[in-house]
Design an enzyme around this catalytic site. Structure first.
Site, PDB file in Angstrom:
ATOM      1  N   HIS A   1      -9.212 -11.066   4.159  1.00 62.43           N
ATOM      2  CA  HIS A   1     -10.020 -10.471   3.093  1.00 62.43           C
ATOM      3  C   HIS A   1     -11.512 -10.706   3.265  1.00 62.43           C
ATOM      4  O   HIS A   1     -12.323  -9.800   3.048  1.00 62.43           O
ATOM      5  CB  HIS A   1      -9.579 -11.008   1.735  1.00 62.43           C
ATOM      6  CG  HIS A   1      -8.236 -10.506   1.302  1.00 62.43           C
ATOM      7  ND1 HIS A   1      -7.620 -10.929   0.131  1.00 62.43           N
ATOM      8  CD2 HIS A   1      -7.381  -9.632   1.877  1.00 62.43           C
ATOM      9  CE1 HIS A   1      -6.459 -10.318   0.009  1.00 62.43           C
ATOM     10  NE2 HIS A   1      -6.277  -9.544   1.062  1.00 62.43           N
TER      11      HIS A   1
ATOM     12  N   ALA B   1       0.827  -1.218   0.000  1.00 64.18           N
ATOM     13  CA  ALA B   1       0.000   0.000   0.000  1.00 64.18           C
ATOM     14  C   ALA B   1       0.852   1.254   0.000  1.00 64.18           C
ATOM     15  O   ALA B   1       0.580   2.209  -0.743  1.00 64.18           O
ATOM     16  CB  ALA B   1      -0.938  -0.011   1.202  1.00 64.18           C
ATOM     17  N   LEU B   2       1.894   1.257   0.828  1.00 63.65           N
ATOM     18  CA  LEU B   2       2.709   2.470   0.950  1.00 63.65           C
ATOM     19  C   LEU B   2       3.737   2.590  -0.168  1.00 63.65           C
ATOM     20  O   LEU B   2       4.066   3.709  -0.591  1.00 63.65           O
ATOM     21  CB  LEU B   2       3.413   2.483   2.309  1.00 63.65           C
ATOM     22  CG  LEU B   2       2.495   2.546   3.531  1.00 63.65           C
ATOM     23  CD1 LEU B   2       3.317   2.619   4.815  1.00 63.65           C
ATOM     24  CD2 LEU B   2       1.558   3.738   3.449  1.00 63.65           C
TER      25      LEU B   2
ATOM     26  N   ASP C   1       0.808 -16.817  -3.459  1.00 68.44           N
ATOM     27  CA  ASP C   1       1.416 -15.495  -3.356  1.00 68.44           C
ATOM     28  C   ASP C   1       1.985 -15.034  -4.694  1.00 68.44           C
ATOM     29  O   ASP C   1       1.585 -13.998  -5.238  1.00 68.44           O
ATOM     30  CB  ASP C   1       2.515 -15.521  -2.291  1.00 68.44           C
ATOM     31  CG  ASP C   1       3.126 -14.143  -2.058  1.00 68.44           C
ATOM     32  OD1 ASP C   1       2.469 -13.129  -2.379  1.00 68.44           O
ATOM     33  OD2 ASP C   1       4.253 -14.075  -1.543  1.00 68.44           O
TER      34      ASP C   1
ATOM     35  N   TYR D   1      -9.478  -1.225  11.934  1.00 67.82           N
ATOM     36  CA  TYR D   1     -10.055  -2.359  11.218  1.00 67.82           C
ATOM     37  C   TYR D   1     -11.469  -2.693  11.719  1.00 67.82           C
ATOM     38  O   TYR D   1     -12.296  -3.195  10.946  1.00 67.82           O
ATOM     39  CB  TYR D   1      -9.163  -3.595  11.370  1.00 67.82           C
ATOM     40  CG  TYR D   1      -7.887  -3.520  10.569  1.00 67.82           C
ATOM     41  CD1 TYR D   1      -7.888  -3.127   9.235  1.00 67.82           C
ATOM     42  CD2 TYR D   1      -6.661  -3.867  11.139  1.00 67.82           C
ATOM     43  CE1 TYR D   1      -6.713  -3.063   8.501  1.00 67.82           C
ATOM     44  CE2 TYR D   1      -5.481  -3.810  10.405  1.00 67.82           C
ATOM     45  CZ  TYR D   1      -5.515  -3.397   9.085  1.00 67.82           C
ATOM     46  OH  TYR D   1      -4.356  -3.338   8.356  1.00 67.82           O
TER      47      TYR D   1
ATOM     48  N   SER E   1      -6.515   1.163   9.162  1.00 65.90           N
ATOM     49  CA  SER E   1      -5.277   0.541   9.607  1.00 65.90           C
ATOM     50  C   SER E   1      -5.408   0.092  11.051  1.00 65.90           C
ATOM     51  O   SER E   1      -6.217   0.632  11.818  1.00 65.90           O
ATOM     52  CB  SER E   1      -4.114   1.531   9.465  1.00 65.90           C
ATOM     53  OG  SER E   1      -2.926   1.009  10.028  1.00 65.90           O
TER      54      SER E   1
ATOM     55  N   TYR F   1       0.509 -15.480 -10.243  1.00 66.76           N
ATOM     56  CA  TYR F   1       0.731 -14.662 -11.437  1.00 66.76           C
ATOM     57  C   TYR F   1       0.952 -15.550 -12.657  1.00 66.76           C
ATOM     58  O   TYR F   1       0.507 -15.217 -13.771  1.00 66.76           O
ATOM     59  CB  TYR F   1       1.938 -13.756 -11.245  1.00 66.76           C
ATOM     60  CG  TYR F   1       1.705 -12.628 -10.274  1.00 66.76           C
ATOM     61  CD1 TYR F   1       0.960 -11.514 -10.650  1.00 66.76           C
ATOM     62  CD2 TYR F   1       2.221 -12.663  -8.984  1.00 66.76           C
ATOM     63  CE1 TYR F   1       0.739 -10.463  -9.762  1.00 66.76           C
ATOM     64  CE2 TYR F   1       2.011 -11.631  -8.090  1.00 66.76           C
ATOM     65  CZ  TYR F   1       1.274 -10.530  -8.484  1.00 66.76           C
ATOM     66  OH  TYR F   1       1.056  -9.506  -7.604  1.00 66.76           O
TER      67      TYR F   1
ATOM     68  N   LYS G   1      -5.068  -9.635  -4.797  1.00 65.50           N
ATOM     69  CA  LYS G   1      -4.969 -11.076  -5.028  1.00 65.50           C
ATOM     70  C   LYS G   1      -3.985 -11.671  -4.031  1.00 65.50           C
ATOM     71  O   LYS G   1      -3.133 -10.937  -3.520  1.00 65.50           O
ATOM     72  CB  LYS G   1      -4.564 -11.382  -6.468  1.00 65.50           C
ATOM     73  CG  LYS G   1      -3.374 -10.609  -7.033  1.00 65.50           C
ATOM     74  CD  LYS G   1      -2.061 -10.719  -6.346  1.00 65.50           C
ATOM     75  CE  LYS G   1      -1.517 -12.110  -6.202  1.00 65.50           C
ATOM     76  NZ  LYS G   1      -0.307 -12.104  -5.286  1.00 65.50           N
TER      77      LYS G   1
END
Length: 417
Positions: free
Chosen positions: A149, A81-82, A248, A125, A102, A252, A167
């Protein structure tokens, strides 16, 4: 023969002894149409100033006014995210960050100040449902560990907010189904952040493959590997990650070959290898190789590992050539090469694509879908299909046999024209 006939260009004119002196300055003049451009449908357009030998310059960005962009709440302020997602909003044309969620109040306060987000729009959260009272937030982008999630998507749906979820979609196919059901019941959109489907080099390759220009695909090699660091990371905790290298980074490869071909596998076969005595892999796998067989006859050999030097490439062998995407699954650094016959020679060319930020492109796609009412390219059903396939891959490892795939995805990746 005179020099003038051999060389039609002469050392004369501006900058030469007989011409005007350079550099020169003079009075300002009104801009011509080719320099000034014009406005059409609220967008600035320019006449192409480049010669025929060069690619035309793309049109200048035409962002929506800030007040008209889709407001996003970012759920989770970890490395992704950051490091990638929040910075990508600077290049977004249709979206803006307006809230943060957060579990670290001090970190959230600092990030809010950096991005000009009101402190009143920072939530914990356990406060996701309170987003219902914030009209600035139209969508949430969930960037937390996979095992969180389901609960967070359900909370966002109850708050009436559309959901963009990282994902893998969840930890299991059953969780994925519950997420789809929750969003359908709430009447909100759900999209899974398969960023590579929005990345320019991958998109160009998929378009070339599905055009049929190089014939049918016979073999695909897709590898996504990285050297994992010390223990204690959430990716090595099965409850949070749902698996190891496969969900993870191997995902892909799985989603990538499905997207390239635009079809679903009919059989999978896989093997796992784990280092003995390494506590990092007490719950999840380190290295996996899996094969996918498709109804067109194509075979994809995929490999993923937490124990090998970083490699993120895809190669496709077709009837009339080959395609190679270097760094296909990376955040940047993609290169696209294509080989084919050219008369009695083999031509290997590198295609240079005007690459944008894949995170801002996926965010903008979702924002535009919310503005137009269209379905996203990668809805929840796309994430569910990958979970079903990953479960079949794990079953193949356990039973040491090929597993037939006897279902079709409810979502088929659209062919690119």
């Amino acid at each position: 023969m005179s020099d003038s006939k051999l060389y039609p260009f002469a050392a004369q004119g501006p900058g030469t002894a007989d011409g005007k002196r350079l550099p020169a300055s003079g009075p300002a003049r009104p801009a011509t149409e080719i320099d000034r451009g014009g406005v059409k449908d609220g967008k600035v357009e320019f006449i192409n100033w480049r010669g025929e030998a060069d690619r035309p310059e793309p049109a200048p960005p035409a962002p929506l006014p800030p007040a008209e962009r889709v407001g996003f709440a970012i759920v989770g302020l970890g490395r992704l995210a950051l490091g990638q997602i929040l910075p990508a909003f600077a290049q977004s044309l249709h979206a803006k960050p307006v809230a943060l969620v957060s579990g670290s109040p001090d970190k959230a306060k600092a990030v809010a100040a950096q991005y000009g987000i009101r402190q009143e729009a920072v939530y914990g959260y356990d406060q996701i449902e309170a987003l219902a009272d914030n009209p600035e937030v139209q969508a949430v982008y969930i960037v937390t560990p996979n095992g969180l999630h389901l609960e967070q998507v359900q909370a966002a749906a109850r708050a009436g907010k559309h959901v963009l979820c990282e994902k893998p979609m969840a930890s299991t196919s059953e969780q994925a189904r519950q997420m789809i059901k929750a969003c359908d019941a709430a009447g909100v959109r759900l999209m899974i952040a398969y960023r590579c489907q929005y990345e320019d080099f991958n998109s160009a390759a998929a378009q070339l493959v599905q055009s049929g220009e190089l014939g049918r695909v016979r073999l695909i090699e897709a590898t996504n590997a990285q050297a994992q660091g010390p223990d204690g990371q959430w990716r090595l905790d099965a409850a949070l990650a749902g698996g190891g290298a496969l969900p993870d980074i191997g995902l892909y490869c799985l989603n990538g070959v499905r997207t390239m071909l635009g079809e679903e596998p009919i059989e999978v076969y896989a093997q796992v290898v784990n280092p003995q005595g390494d506590p990092r892999y007490a719950q999840v796998e380190e290295t996996m190789s899996f094969m996918l067989r498709f109804p067109s006859g194509a075979i994809a050999n995929c490999a993923t590992s937490y124990g090998a030097h970083e490699t993120k490439d895809m190669r496709l062998r077709l009837e009339k050539g080959w395609i190679e995407i270097e760094n296909a699954f990376a955040y940047k650094g993609q290169r696209l090469r294509v080989a084919r016959r050219k008369d009695s020679l083999e031509s290997v060319e590198e295609l240079r694509v005007g690459a944008g930020n894949q995170f801002s492109q996926e965010i903008d796609h979702f924002a535009q879908c919310l503005q137009t009412g269209e379905a996203p390219r990668t809805p929840g059903e796309e994430g569910l299909q990958d979970h079903l396939l990953m479960e079949a891959i794990y079953q193949s490892v356990r039973e040491n046999r090929p597993i037939p795939i006897e279902w079709e995805s409810k979502h088929r990746t659209a062919a690119r024209s």
